[in-house]
Design a protein around this motif. Sequence first.
Motif, PDB file in Angstrom:
ATOM      1  N   ARG A  92       0.772  -1.234  -0.114  1.00 51.88           N
ATOM      2  CA  ARG A  92       0.117  -0.075   0.116  1.00 51.88           C
ATOM      3  C   ARG A  92       0.893   1.337  -0.042  1.00 51.88           C
ATOM      4  O   ARG A  92       0.636   2.134  -0.694  1.00 51.88           O
ATOM      5  N   ALA A  93       2.150   1.186   0.768  1.00 51.93           N
ATOM      6  CA  ALA A  93       2.795   2.425   0.774  1.00 51.93           C
ATOM      7  C   ALA A  93       3.422   2.559  -0.643  1.00 51.93           C
ATOM      8  O   ALA A  93       3.702   3.754  -1.124  1.00 51.93           O
ATOM      9  N   GLN A  94       3.918   1.452  -1.406  1.00 54.15           N
ATOM     10  CA  GLN A  94       4.381   1.610  -2.848  1.00 54.15           C
ATOM     11  C   GLN A  94       3.213   2.175  -3.746  1.00 54.15           C
ATOM     12  O   GLN A  94       3.828   3.208  -4.442  1.00 54.15           O
ATOM     13  N   MET A  95       2.045   1.744  -3.429  1.00 53.85           N
ATOM     14  CA  MET A  95       1.082   2.383  -4.457  1.00 53.85           C
ATOM     15  C   MET A  95       0.718   3.774  -3.943  1.00 53.85           C
ATOM     16  O   MET A  95       0.722   4.875  -4.768  1.00 53.85           O
ATOM     17  N   ASP A  96       0.789   4.214  -2.730  1.00 52.99           N
ATOM     18  CA  ASP A  96       0.559   5.429  -2.225  1.00 52.99           C
ATOM     19  C   ASP A  96       1.510   6.611  -2.895  1.00 52.99           C
ATOM     20  O   ASP A  96       1.020   7.650  -3.136  1.00 52.99           O
ATOM     21  N   THR A  97       2.774   6.230  -2.887  1.00 56.84           N
ATOM     22  CA  THR A  97       3.565   7.281  -3.395  1.00 56.84           C
ATOM     23  C   THR A  97       3.859   7.129  -4.965  1.00 56.84           C
ATOM     24  O   THR A  97       3.577   8.030  -5.485  1.00 56.84           O
ATOM     25  N   ASN A  98       4.029   5.949  -5.571  1.00 63.44           N
ATOM     26  CA  ASN A  98       4.307   5.897  -7.007  1.00 63.44           C
ATOM     27  C   ASN A  98       3.268   6.042  -7.816  1.00 63.44           C
ATOM     28  O   ASN A  98       3.515   6.597  -8.889  1.00 63.44           O
ATOM     29  N   ILE A 148       5.582  15.362 -17.017  1.00 67.35           N
ATOM     30  CA  ILE A 148       6.532  14.064 -17.194  1.00 67.35           C
ATOM     31  C   ILE A 148       6.466  13.133 -16.218  1.00 67.35           C
ATOM     32  O   ILE A 148       6.539  13.443 -14.680  1.00 67.35           O
ATOM     33  N   GLN A 149       5.867  11.832 -16.442  1.00 60.81           N
ATOM     34  CA  GLN A 149       5.660  11.049 -15.349  1.00 60.81           C
ATOM     35  C   GLN A 149       7.047  10.082 -15.420  1.00 60.81           C
ATOM     36  O   GLN A 149       7.293   9.372 -16.360  1.00 60.81           O
ATOM     37  N   VAL A 150       7.520  10.025 -14.330  1.00 65.42           N
ATOM     38  CA  VAL A 150       8.944   9.180 -14.248  1.00 65.42           C
ATOM     39  C   VAL A 150       8.462   7.817 -14.008  1.00 65.42           C
ATOM     40  O   VAL A 150       8.146   7.382 -12.726  1.00 65.42           O
ATOM     41  N   SER A 151       8.450   6.956 -14.940  1.00 64.02           N
ATOM     42  CA  SER A 151       8.098   5.340 -14.865  1.00 64.02           C
ATOM     43  C   SER A 151       9.502   4.873 -14.892  1.00 64.02           C
ATOM     44  O   SER A 151      10.366   5.101 -13.944  1.00 64.02           O
ATOM     45  N   SER A 152       9.630   3.775 -15.530  1.00 67.26           N
ATOM     46  CA  SER A 152      10.912   2.774 -15.497  1.00 67.26           C
ATOM     47  C   SER A 152      10.729   1.984 -16.620  1.00 67.26           C
ATOM     48  O   SER A 152       9.489   1.811 -17.401  1.00 67.26           O
ATOM     49  N   VAL A 153      11.968   1.580 -16.972  1.00 64.85           N
ATOM     50  CA  VAL A 153      11.782   0.089 -18.085  1.00 64.85           C
ATOM     51  C   VAL A 153      10.915  -0.896 -17.319  1.00 64.85           C
ATOM     52  O   VAL A 153      10.320  -1.635 -18.067  1.00 64.85           O
ATOM     53  N   GLY A 154      10.828  -0.858 -15.888  1.00 69.74           N
ATOM     54  CA  GLY A 154       9.867  -1.593 -15.329  1.00 69.74           C
ATOM     55  C   GLY A 154       8.373  -1.313 -15.554  1.00 69.74           C
ATOM     56  O   GLY A 154       7.714  -1.856 -14.892  1.00 69.74           O
ATOM     57  N   GLY A 155       8.330  -0.314 -15.907  1.00 68.56           N
ATOM     58  CA  GLY A 155       6.839   0.040 -16.524  1.00 68.56           C
ATOM     59  C   GLY A 155       6.285  -0.658 -17.712  1.00 68.56           C
ATOM     60  O   GLY A 155       4.957  -0.584 -18.173  1.00 68.56           O
ATOM     61  N   VAL A 156       7.068  -1.314 -18.455  1.00 68.88           N
ATOM     62  CA  VAL A 156       6.870  -1.911 -19.708  1.00 68.88           C
ATOM     63  C   VAL A 156       7.387  -3.610 -19.572  1.00 68.88           C
ATOM     64  O   VAL A 156       7.242  -4.025 -20.581  1.00 68.88           O
ATOM     65  N   HIS A 157       7.897  -3.758 -18.582  1.00 71.50           N
ATOM     66  CA  HIS A 157       8.362  -4.881 -18.564  1.00 71.50           C
ATOM     67  C   HIS A 157       8.458  -5.584 -17.054  1.00 71.50           C
ATOM     68  O   HIS A 157       8.049  -4.844 -16.139  1.00 71.50           O
ATOM     69  N   ALA A 160       4.042  -3.423 -10.310  1.00 72.66           N
ATOM     70  CA  ALA A 160       2.611  -2.973 -10.415  1.00 72.66           C
ATOM     71  C   ALA A 160       2.438  -1.429 -10.437  1.00 72.66           C
ATOM     72  O   ALA A 160       1.450  -0.780 -11.002  1.00 72.66           O
ATOM     73  N   SER A 161       3.191  -0.731  -9.679  1.00 75.74           N
ATOM     74  CA  SER A 161       3.117   0.741  -9.333  1.00 75.74           C
ATOM     75  C   SER A 161       3.317   1.507 -10.739  1.00 75.74           C
ATOM     76  O   SER A 161       2.519   2.526 -11.168  1.00 75.74           O
ATOM     77  N   LYS A 162       4.262   1.133 -11.330  1.00 81.42           N
ATOM     78  CA  LYS A 162       4.751   1.526 -12.689  1.00 81.42           C
ATOM     79  C   LYS A 162       3.842   1.446 -13.913  1.00 81.42           C
ATOM     80  O   LYS A 162       3.568   2.135 -14.638  1.00 81.42           O
ATOM     81  N   TRP A 163       3.349   0.134 -13.747  1.00 79.43           N
ATOM     82  CA  TRP A 163       2.307  -0.429 -14.788  1.00 79.43           C
ATOM     83  C   TRP A 163       0.910   0.360 -14.685  1.00 79.43           C
ATOM     84  O   TRP A 163       0.433   1.103 -15.629  1.00 79.43           O
ATOM     85  N   ALA A 164       0.670   0.727 -13.380  1.00 79.97           N
ATOM     86  CA  ALA A 164      -0.215   1.601 -13.132  1.00 79.97           C
ATOM     87  C   ALA A 164      -0.406   3.075 -13.736  1.00 79.97           C
ATOM     88  O   ALA A 164      -1.297   3.604 -14.105  1.00 79.97           O
ATOM     89  N   LEU A 165       0.890   3.786 -13.177  1.00 81.36           N
ATOM     90  CA  LEU A 165       1.313   4.980 -13.693  1.00 81.36           C
ATOM     91  C   LEU A 165       1.131   5.069 -15.126  1.00 81.36           C
ATOM     92  O   LEU A 165       0.885   6.083 -15.970  1.00 81.36           O
ATOM     93  N   GLU A 166       1.699   3.934 -15.865  1.00 84.85           N
ATOM     94  CA  GLU A 166       1.773   4.037 -17.504  1.00 84.85           C
ATOM     95  C   GLU A 166       0.285   4.114 -17.999  1.00 84.85           C
ATOM     96  O   GLU A 166       0.025   4.760 -19.030  1.00 84.85           O
ATOM     97  N   GLY A 167      -0.596   3.273 -17.244  1.00 82.81           N
ATOM     98  CA  GLY A 167      -1.749   3.094 -17.785  1.00 82.81           C
ATOM     99  C   GLY A 167      -2.730   4.487 -17.772  1.00 82.81           C
ATOM    100  O   GLY A 167      -3.322   4.828 -18.859  1.00 82.81           O
ATOM    101  N   LEU A 169       6.141   9.643 -20.608  1.00 78.13           N
ATOM    102  CA  LEU A 169       6.359   8.600 -19.714  1.00 78.13           C
ATOM    103  C   LEU A 169       7.826   8.297 -19.737  1.00 78.13           C
ATOM    104  O   LEU A 169       8.122   7.945 -20.780  1.00 78.13           O
ATOM    105  N   VAL A 170       8.626   8.980 -18.889  1.00 74.56           N
ATOM    106  CA  VAL A 170      10.206   8.635 -18.973  1.00 74.56           C
ATOM    107  C   VAL A 170      10.509   7.199 -18.421  1.00 74.56           C
ATOM    108  O   VAL A 170      10.035   7.121 -17.050  1.00 74.56           O
ATOM    109  N   GLU A 171      11.101   6.432 -19.107  1.00 76.53           N
ATOM    110  CA  GLU A 171      11.370   5.184 -18.689  1.00 76.53           C
ATOM    111  C   GLU A 171      12.819   4.676 -18.502  1.00 76.53           C
ATOM    112  O   GLU A 171      13.541   4.113 -19.588  1.00 76.53           O
ATOM    113  N   PRO A 172      13.371   5.112 -17.244  1.00 78.91           N
ATOM    114  CA  PRO A 172      14.829   4.973 -17.292  1.00 78.91           C
ATOM    115  C   PRO A 172      15.255   3.312 -17.235  1.00 78.91           C
ATOM    116  O   PRO A 172      14.366   2.614 -16.539  1.00 78.91           O
ATOM    117  N   GLY A 173      16.496   3.183 -17.365  1.00 81.89           N
ATOM    118  CA  GLY A 173      16.954   1.748 -17.009  1.00 81.89           C
ATOM    119  C   GLY A 173      17.810   1.993 -15.792  1.00 81.89           C
ATOM    120  O   GLY A 173      17.364   2.482 -15.033  1.00 81.89           O
TER     121      GLY A 173
END
Length: 268
Positions: A100-106, A130-139, A149-156, A174-178
């Motif tokens: 829940r803390a992960q979702m609350d922030t991200n 600009i939403q700072v996502s992650s390569v983990g937002g698409v993988h 899960a938090s980054k996929w929600a942000l992407e959606g 959506l900026v997706e850093p490695g």
Amino acid sequence: MKTWFITGTSKGFGRVWAEAALERGDQVVATARNLDSIADLAERYPDTALTVTLDVTDRDAVLAAVAQAKDRFGRIDIAINNAGFGVFGTVEEVSDAQARAQMDTNVFGALSVTQAVLPIMREQGAGHIIQVSSVGGVHAFPNLGIYHASKWALEGFSQSLAAEVAGFGIKVTLVEPGGYGTDWGTASAVHADPNPAYQPLRDAMAARRGSTPQGDPVATGPVILQLVDMDQPPLRFFLGKGLAQMIRAEYDNRLTEWDTHAELSQQA
């Protein structure tokens, strides 16, 4: 001169991007949970930097910080949702409170900032979120399921947002850093209580991370400046080397799997 509102500027990407914007003469509202960590920005740039204490999980504080930014500079051209952290742990290990803390922030923190700046940008007829996502937002990788899960929600919600606000002149990226040499995986990380059954998996993931070169966060500053200056910025933007190849392979695997079972799918 552009006016930026950036969350999580005490270190990492947020700090680098705030400094890059200030150094070129832009105005920046730099926020962080600990004001001492960014006090030097206001000292070095007294006319163009406003530092604000902000925990993005406090919605009332978000609304107040955005209002303070508008009062000081009159507009917000760029809003960057950078505040976030990662929870390390398998899906079985992560506690309810950690998830829940992960979702609350991200997710909800980014949503609150986004909702707060949108009326200002609509009134202006322009803006860039600009939403700072992650390569983990698409993988997705093992031991990071709740973070993914938090980054996929942000992407959606951000992809929907981009379509909703395009008519107002507002852009969304959506900026997706490695992997970069920030403290995302060290001091800022939260770790679930380990279950010994998953130790071999954790060891394998640690070895993989240890063999992967880390990018220099400072090198991202000029790139972000170019991104915000684009007339037509992309919805999704990889930040770092080798990411396109990785994700292309992931999407090829998805298409192959869908095609393999296409006949059965269409029987429904």
